[in-house]
Design a protein around this motif. Sequence first.
Motif, PDB file in Angstrom:
ATOM      1  N   THR A   1       0.813  -1.206   0.000  1.00 23.77           N
ATOM      2  CA  THR A   1       0.000   0.000   0.000  1.00 23.77           C
ATOM      3  C   THR A   1       0.846   1.256   0.000  1.00 23.77           C
ATOM      4  OG1 THR A   1      -0.150  -0.061   2.409  1.00 23.77           O
ATOM      5  CG2 THR A   1      -1.927  -1.124   1.175  1.00 23.77           C
ATOM      6  N   SER A   2       2.046   1.232   0.557  1.00 25.06           N
ATOM      7  CA  SER A   2       2.887   2.427   0.591  1.00 25.06           C
ATOM      8  C   SER A   2       3.909   2.441  -0.534  1.00 25.06           C
ATOM      9  CB  SER A   2       3.582   2.554   1.946  1.00 25.06           C
ATOM     10  OG  SER A   2       4.452   1.471   2.141  1.00 25.06           O
ATOM     11  N   LEU A   3       4.131   1.315  -1.181  1.00 24.00           N
ATOM     12  CA  LEU A   3       5.041   1.231  -2.313  1.00 24.00           C
ATOM     13  C   LEU A   3       4.258   0.761  -3.523  1.00 24.00           C
ATOM     14  CD1 LEU A   3       8.041  -0.696  -0.714  1.00 24.00           C
ATOM     15  CD2 LEU A   3       7.932   1.734  -1.157  1.00 24.00           C
ATOM     16  N   SER A   4       4.731   1.073  -4.694  1.00 20.11           N
ATOM     17  CA  SER A   4       4.083   0.502  -5.873  1.00 20.11           C
ATOM     18  C   SER A   4       4.309  -0.995  -5.866  1.00 20.11           C
ATOM     19  CB  SER A   4       4.651   1.135  -7.142  1.00 20.11           C
ATOM     20  OG  SER A   4       5.947   0.629  -7.397  1.00 20.11           O
ATOM     21  N   ASN A   5       3.459  -1.707  -6.576  1.00 15.71           N
ATOM     22  CA  ASN A   5       3.575  -3.160  -6.643  1.00 15.71           C
ATOM     23  C   ASN A   5       4.948  -3.567  -7.188  1.00 15.71           C
ATOM     24  OD1 ASN A   5       2.506  -5.749  -6.238  1.00 15.71           O
ATOM     25  ND2 ASN A   5       1.841  -5.884  -8.363  1.00 15.71           N
ATOM     26  N   ALA A   6       5.427  -2.850  -8.193  1.00 13.24           N
ATOM     27  CA  ALA A   6       6.740  -3.173  -8.773  1.00 13.24           C
ATOM     28  C   ALA A   6       7.854  -2.948  -7.758  1.00 13.24           C
ATOM     29  CB  ALA A   6       6.987  -2.331 -10.025  1.00 13.24           C
ATOM     30  N   ASP A   7       7.795  -1.855  -7.007  1.00 15.76           N
ATOM     31  CA  ASP A   7       8.817  -1.586  -5.989  1.00 15.76           C
ATOM     32  C   ASP A   7       8.779  -2.640  -4.886  1.00 15.76           C
ATOM     33  OD1 ASP A   7       9.690   0.669  -7.328  1.00 15.76           O
ATOM     34  OD2 ASP A   7       8.543   2.066  -6.084  1.00 15.76           O
ATOM     35  N   ALA A   8       7.574  -3.054  -4.490  1.00 15.71           N
ATOM     36  CA  ALA A   8       7.440  -4.091  -3.455  1.00 15.71           C
ATOM     37  C   ALA A   8       8.027  -5.412  -3.950  1.00 15.71           C
ATOM     38  CB  ALA A   8       5.977  -4.265  -3.067  1.00 15.71           C
ATOM     39  N   ARG A   9       7.822  -5.747  -5.220  1.00 11.68           N
ATOM     40  CA  ARG A   9       8.363  -6.985  -5.781  1.00 11.68           C
ATOM     41  C   ARG A   9       9.884  -6.921  -5.870  1.00 11.68           C
ATOM     42  NH1 ARG A   9       3.950  -9.875  -8.663  1.00 11.68           N
ATOM     43  NH2 ARG A   9       2.383  -9.795  -7.030  1.00 11.68           N
ATOM     44  N   ILE A  10      10.415  -5.769  -6.260  1.00 10.26           N
ATOM     45  CA  ILE A  10      11.878  -5.603  -6.322  1.00 10.26           C
ATOM     46  C   ILE A  10      12.477  -5.809  -4.937  1.00 10.26           C
ATOM     47  CG2 ILE A  10      13.725  -3.906  -6.668  1.00 10.26           C
ATOM     48  CD1 ILE A  10      11.985  -2.798  -9.014  1.00 10.26           C
ATOM     49  N   GLN A  11      11.858  -5.229  -3.908  1.00 13.37           N
ATOM     50  CA  GLN A  11      12.344  -5.382  -2.537  1.00 13.37           C
ATOM     51  C   GLN A  11      12.241  -6.837  -2.082  1.00 13.37           C
ATOM     52  OE1 GLN A  11      13.839  -2.956  -0.557  1.00 13.37           O
ATOM     53  NE2 GLN A  11      14.338  -4.726   0.709  1.00 13.37           N
ATOM     54  N   LEU A  12      11.139  -7.511  -2.441  1.00 15.34           N
ATOM     55  CA  LEU A  12      10.954  -8.915  -2.077  1.00 15.34           C
ATOM     56  C   LEU A  12      12.034  -9.794  -2.714  1.00 15.34           C
ATOM     57  CD1 LEU A  12       9.289 -11.125  -0.668  1.00 15.34           C
ATOM     58  CD2 LEU A  12       7.808 -11.169  -2.694  1.00 15.34           C
ATOM     59  N   VAL A  13      12.339  -9.557  -3.990  1.00 16.39           N
ATOM     60  CA  VAL A  13      13.387 -10.331  -4.670  1.00 16.39           C
ATOM     61  C   VAL A  13      14.735 -10.080  -4.003  1.00 16.39           C
ATOM     62  CG1 VAL A  13      14.685 -10.570  -6.835  1.00 16.39           C
ATOM     63  CG2 VAL A  13      12.188 -10.493  -6.877  1.00 16.39           C
ATOM     64  N   HIS A  14      15.016  -8.822  -3.670  1.00 15.76           N
ATOM     65  CA  HIS A  14      16.278  -8.483  -2.986  1.00 15.76           C
ATOM     66  C   HIS A  14      16.372  -9.220  -1.645  1.00 15.76           C
ATOM     67  CE1 HIS A  14      19.612  -6.081  -1.468  1.00 15.76           C
ATOM     68  NE2 HIS A  14      18.887  -5.869  -0.378  1.00 15.76           N
ATOM     69  N   ASP A  15      15.298  -9.162  -0.848  1.00 14.95           N
ATOM     70  CA  ASP A  15      15.290  -9.830   0.461  1.00 14.95           C
ATOM     71  C   ASP A  15      15.425 -11.344   0.315  1.00 14.95           C
ATOM     72  OD1 ASP A  15      14.941  -7.299   1.544  1.00 14.95           O
ATOM     73  OD2 ASP A  15      12.803  -7.595   2.009  1.00 14.95           O
ATOM     74  N   ALA A  16      14.778 -11.908  -0.714  1.00 18.99           N
ATOM     75  CA  ALA A  16      14.854 -13.356  -0.934  1.00 18.99           C
ATOM     76  C   ALA A  16      16.273 -13.776  -1.319  1.00 18.99           C
ATOM     77  CB  ALA A  16      13.858 -13.780  -2.018  1.00 18.99           C
ATOM     78  N   ARG A  17      16.928 -12.984  -2.163  1.00 19.46           N
ATOM     79  CA  ARG A  17      18.312 -13.314  -2.546  1.00 19.46           C
ATOM     80  C   ARG A  17      19.251 -13.214  -1.337  1.00 19.46           C
ATOM     81  NH1 ARG A  17      18.508 -14.061  -7.975  1.00 19.46           N
ATOM     82  NH2 ARG A  17      17.135 -12.812  -9.303  1.00 19.46           N
ATOM     83  N   GLN A  18      19.042 -12.207  -0.480  1.00 18.98           N
ATOM     84  CA  GLN A  18      19.855 -12.095   0.739  1.00 18.98           C
ATOM     85  C   GLN A  18      19.641 -13.300   1.651  1.00 18.98           C
ATOM     86  OE1 GLN A  18      18.926  -8.151   2.395  1.00 18.98           O
ATOM     87  NE2 GLN A  18      21.071  -7.636   2.022  1.00 18.98           N
ATOM     88  N   ALA A  19      18.387 -13.712   1.816  1.00 22.31           N
ATOM     89  CA  ALA A  19      18.089 -14.872   2.663  1.00 22.31           C
ATOM     90  C   ALA A  19      18.737 -16.129   2.082  1.00 22.31           C
ATOM     91  CB  ALA A  19      16.579 -15.059   2.793  1.00 22.31           C
TER      92      ALA A  19
ATOM     93  N   VAL B   1      13.636 -23.061  -6.510  1.00 19.11           N
ATOM     94  CA  VAL B   1      13.814 -22.802  -5.084  1.00 19.11           C
ATOM     95  C   VAL B   1      12.830 -21.709  -4.689  1.00 19.11           C
ATOM     96  CG1 VAL B   1      15.403 -22.119  -3.251  1.00 19.11           C
ATOM     97  CG2 VAL B   1      16.265 -23.369  -5.242  1.00 19.11           C
ATOM     98  N   LEU B   2      11.960 -22.018  -3.734  1.00 19.63           N
ATOM     99  CA  LEU B   2      10.977 -21.072  -3.226  1.00 19.63           C
ATOM    100  C   LEU B   2      11.506 -20.514  -1.913  1.00 19.63           C
ATOM    101  CD1 LEU B   2       8.169 -19.776  -3.490  1.00 19.63           C
ATOM    102  CD2 LEU B   2       7.215 -21.823  -2.409  1.00 19.63           C
ATOM    103  N   ILE B   3      11.770 -19.204  -1.889  1.00 16.13           N
ATOM    104  CA  ILE B   3      12.353 -18.560  -0.709  1.00 16.13           C
ATOM    105  C   ILE B   3      11.346 -17.594  -0.098  1.00 16.13           C
ATOM    106  CG2 ILE B   3      14.188 -17.033   0.140  1.00 16.13           C
ATOM    107  CD1 ILE B   3      15.440 -19.507  -0.811  1.00 16.13           C
ATOM    108  N   PHE B   4      11.085 -17.766   1.186  1.00 18.01           N
ATOM    109  CA  PHE B   4      10.293 -16.817   1.971  1.00 18.01           C
ATOM    110  C   PHE B   4      11.270 -16.133   2.924  1.00 18.01           C
ATOM    111  CE2 PHE B   4       7.214 -20.059   0.736  1.00 18.01           C
ATOM    112  CZ  PHE B   4       6.213 -19.271   0.198  1.00 18.01           C
ATOM    113  N   PRO B   5      11.672 -14.893   2.646  1.00 15.83           N
ATOM    114  CA  PRO B   5      12.719 -14.259   3.439  1.00 15.83           C
ATOM    115  C   PRO B   5      12.289 -13.807   4.833  1.00 15.83           C
ATOM    116  CG  PRO B   5      11.959 -12.754   1.753  1.00 15.83           C
ATOM    117  CD  PRO B   5      11.280 -14.067   1.502  1.00 15.83           C
ATOM    118  N   GLY B   6      11.011 -13.601   5.056  1.00 20.32           N
ATOM    119  CA  GLY B   6      10.561 -13.135   6.365  1.00 20.32           C
ATOM    120  C   GLY B   6       9.168 -13.634   6.680  1.00 20.32           C
ATOM    121  N   ILE B   7       9.091 -14.758   7.390  1.00 18.31           N
ATOM    122  CA  ILE B   7       7.802 -15.280   7.840  1.00 18.31           C
ATOM    123  C   ILE B   7       7.655 -14.905   9.308  1.00 18.31           C
ATOM    124  CG2 ILE B   7       6.405 -17.337   8.250  1.00 18.31           C
ATOM    125  CD1 ILE B   7       7.878 -18.682   5.940  1.00 18.31           C
TER     126      ILE B   7
END
Length: 193
Positions: A30-48, A69-75
């Motif tokens: 809701t505070s980020l665009s969907n594309a920005d949220a997805r970019i952040q999610l991919v970044h967090d998943a790669r770090q995890a 490989v299915l990565i959930f970086p923050g559950i």
Amino acid sequence: MSQKILRAAVILSALFVAACSTPNPTTSATSLSNADARIQLVHDARQAMNSLYASTPHAKELANQSVGVLIFPGILKAGLLVGGSGGNGVLFSNDGNVLGYYKVRALSYGLQAGAQDFSEAMFLMTPGAKQYLESSDGWSVGLGPSVVLADKGMAKDFSTTTARSDVYAFVFGETGLMAGLGVQGQKITKLKE
């Protein structure tokens, strides 16, 4: 325990879980665009994923043999008698390309209290496991492909020649205090594009 006390505990547990499961407003869609949220999610998943590979080198070998490989970086898991957990993740091909975005949710009931944040990686070892994830209307872990939870002891003796299951799951990077991590009872659903 009287019925009034039990009802009060269930209501308080539900409120506690709802409060702990609310996404961080600074990173929610809701505070980020969907594309920005997805970019952040991919970044967090790669770090995890890199964190898992650093602590468990056999996981990298497993990734090379997997079909995805299915990565959930923050559950986030929280509960007081009634508990819940949830988070978003990314499905990567074994060469690192993004194949899709997923969410995981779970509910539990029992003697539990606390809150914990953790990462989870699921290595899809067969084309059937990947196809089931992509084509099912939500994958309830425990139904469909067989899942083996790889603990730290198993990971030390684990090799790609001993890999015989459809899916191997690693839970790692735990912070907070809550007993009993596992993948049972989870439902994984593809996020809308």
